[in-house]
Design an enzyme around this catalytic site. Structure first.
Site, mmCIF file in Angstrom:
data_model
loop_
_atom_site.group_PDB
_atom_site.id
_atom_site.type_symbol
_atom_site.label_atom_id
_atom_site.label_comp_id
_atom_site.label_asym_id
_atom_site.label_seq_id
_atom_site.Cartn_x
_atom_site.Cartn_y
_atom_site.Cartn_z
ATOM 1 N N GLU A 20 -0.278 -6.195 -8.151
ATOM 2 C CA GLU A 20 1.026 -7.097 -7.733
ATOM 3 C C GLU A 20 2.176 -6.762 -7.949
ATOM 4 O O GLU A 20 3.228 -7.160 -8.439
ATOM 5 C CB GLU A 20 0.870 -8.502 -8.709
ATOM 6 N N GLU A 80 -3.475 0.587 2.002
ATOM 7 C CA GLU A 80 -4.226 1.624 2.965
ATOM 8 C C GLU A 80 -4.252 3.068 2.497
ATOM 9 O O GLU A 80 -3.507 3.303 1.324
ATOM 10 C CB GLU A 80 -3.409 1.784 4.130
#
Ligand SMILES: Cc1cc2nc3c(=O)[nH]c(=O)nc-3n(C[C@H](O)[C@H](O)[C@H](O)COP(=O)(O)OP(=O)(O)OC[C@H]3O[C@@H](n4cnc5c(N)ncnc54)[C@H](O)[C@@H]3O)c2cc1C
Length: 378
Positions: free
Chosen positions: A359, A125
């Site tokens: 990742e 976000e």
């Protein structure tokens, strides 16, 4: 153990040939137009690779993590943006669908395995990246429905996906009360917009906003408040596969540089004949082999134990680190041509910076390793 099986050699050859014939000739155009070719992905998917990690019962190939690593690295050595969108289309999000009901699997997972649907996963976000438990997106129960408000950013495939797995807080009073929702494309209240980035031009990246986005009860994936487990169960596999993506970029840069130095001449000899060039390429080869050997080890270890987080973090960080180093040296060996789109090395090395971000950033992966090191001292 340290060699590919006959079947894996075949996967490698098939994808390498496909990428050379179909992807490489269009790579510059995709980069220039800044889009992920869904059409070409579906052509690739028809070869069966997106389903490689899924059970035969779902139409998949019942393959191992290394099998997926092989096709991901083969695409990444030609066009990293295409490779990342392709691996996300059938990767982490789709794996999480394995926790779904039979109806959810039939509607979303099966077509993904078959390459008919493209998935996306929205965790990040504007105000929450590495610290995933800090997310602000909320899902609130309203009768039988769920209503989602919030925003997700940097979402790979967000504009073109058939569905997005969205993480949202379902109990704001508890940090870890995160749940996952399946949001089909065109759901009213969800808006997607492309983000202009400076890497992976051939992949799609979106800012997604949820404005009273209403979903039926069966949009919830897995247990209520149980989203973090769905995520962490698949995190280590995602890190190993991503390491293969980083490795692919490095290998593409290495191959390009090795060829170039045998053609270009300066001061009456080939660039390859300078000892500095030979030592550089030997060092690059050493790093490549170590990274690939570790990817093979990590693929086997995480397959046997999905909680093997230290191995997965070492694997991802090392591959990301050497891909940056190799891309930089390869580009340098091309001199000014390393800055030109005429050679793949220039394009590939542009995509290498993001290796340290995806990742789990470098620091987040070091954090995993450090926590294990210090455990018995605390
Ligand atoms: C091209 C692209 C595609 C992406 N695709 C997806 C996607 O499909 N889905 C998705 O959910 N996300 C996606 N991401 C987001 C990516 O996962 C995040 O960018 C990443 O997790 C880092 O989060 P952040 O950018 O908010 O950085 P931050 O978390 O704000 O970090 C900023 C810096 O602070 C450092 N830092 C943070 N915490 C610590 C700590 N505890 N100790 C030391 N240093 C720390 C970081 O390492 C980093 O250097 C994508 C990102 C990019 C660039």
């Amino acid at each position: 153990m340290w060699h590919l099986t006959e079947e894996q050699e075949m996967i490698q050859k098939t994808v390498r040939d496909w990428a050379a014939a179909k992807l490489a000739p269009q790579a510059e155009r995709f980069e220039h137009e800044k889009h992920f070719s869904v059409e070409l992905y579906k052509e690739f998917a028809a070869l069966g690779f997106p389903g490689i990690r899924y059970p035969e019962a779902l139409g998949g190939g019942d393959g191992g993590i290394l099998d997926m690593c092989i096709w991901v690295k083969e695409l990444a050595r030609v066009l990293p943006g295409f490779a990342i969108s392709a691996s996300v289309a059938c990767g982490l999000g789709a794996k999480m669908l394995g926790y779904g009901t039979e109806a959810q699997k039939e509607r979303f997972l099966k077509p993904t395995v078959e390459g008919e649907m493209i998935g996306a996963f929205g965790l990040t976000e504007p105000n929450a990246g590495s610290d995933a438990t800090n997310l602000e997106t909320r899902a609130v129960r309203d009768g039988d429905d769920w209503v989602i408000n919030g925003a997700k950013t940097f979402i790979t495939n967000g504009n073109i996906a058939d569905y997005i797995l969205v993480s949202a807080k379902t109990d704001p009073s508890t940090k870890n009360a995160i749940s996952i929702f399946i949001v089909p494309k065109d759901t009213p209240g969800m808006t997607t917009a492309p983000i202009d980035k400076n890497c992976w031009f051939s992949s799609d990246t979106a800012l997604i906003t949820f404005d009273n986005c209403r979903l039926p009860a069966d949009a919830l994936l897995g247990p209520l408040h149980g989203g973090l487990k769905l995520l962490t169960d698949n995190l280590n596999e995602g890190r190993v596969t991503y390491a293969a993506h980083c490795y692919g970029i490095a290998e593409g840069c290495f191959d390009g540089a090795l060829e170039y130095v045998h053609q270009r001449t300066a001061f009456g000899q080939r660039i390859a004949d300078f000892q500095n060039t030979q030592f550089k390429l030997a060092e690059m080869k050493m790093k490549l082999d170590l990274a690939w050997t570790y990817i093979m080890r990590a693929a086997a270890e995480v397959e046997a134990n999905p909680d093997a987080n230290v191995t997965a973090s070492i694997c991802k960080n090392y591959a990301a680190q050497i891909s940056e180093e190799i891309a930089r040296e390869a580009r340098h060996l091309l001199g000014g041509y390393g800055c030109m789109n005429e050679y793949a090395v220039g394009r590939l090395s542009r995509d290498v910076f993001v290796a340290e971000v995806g990742e789990g950033t470098r620091e987040i992966n070091y954090r995993v390793i450090w926590k294990a090191l210090t455990r018995k001292h605390t």
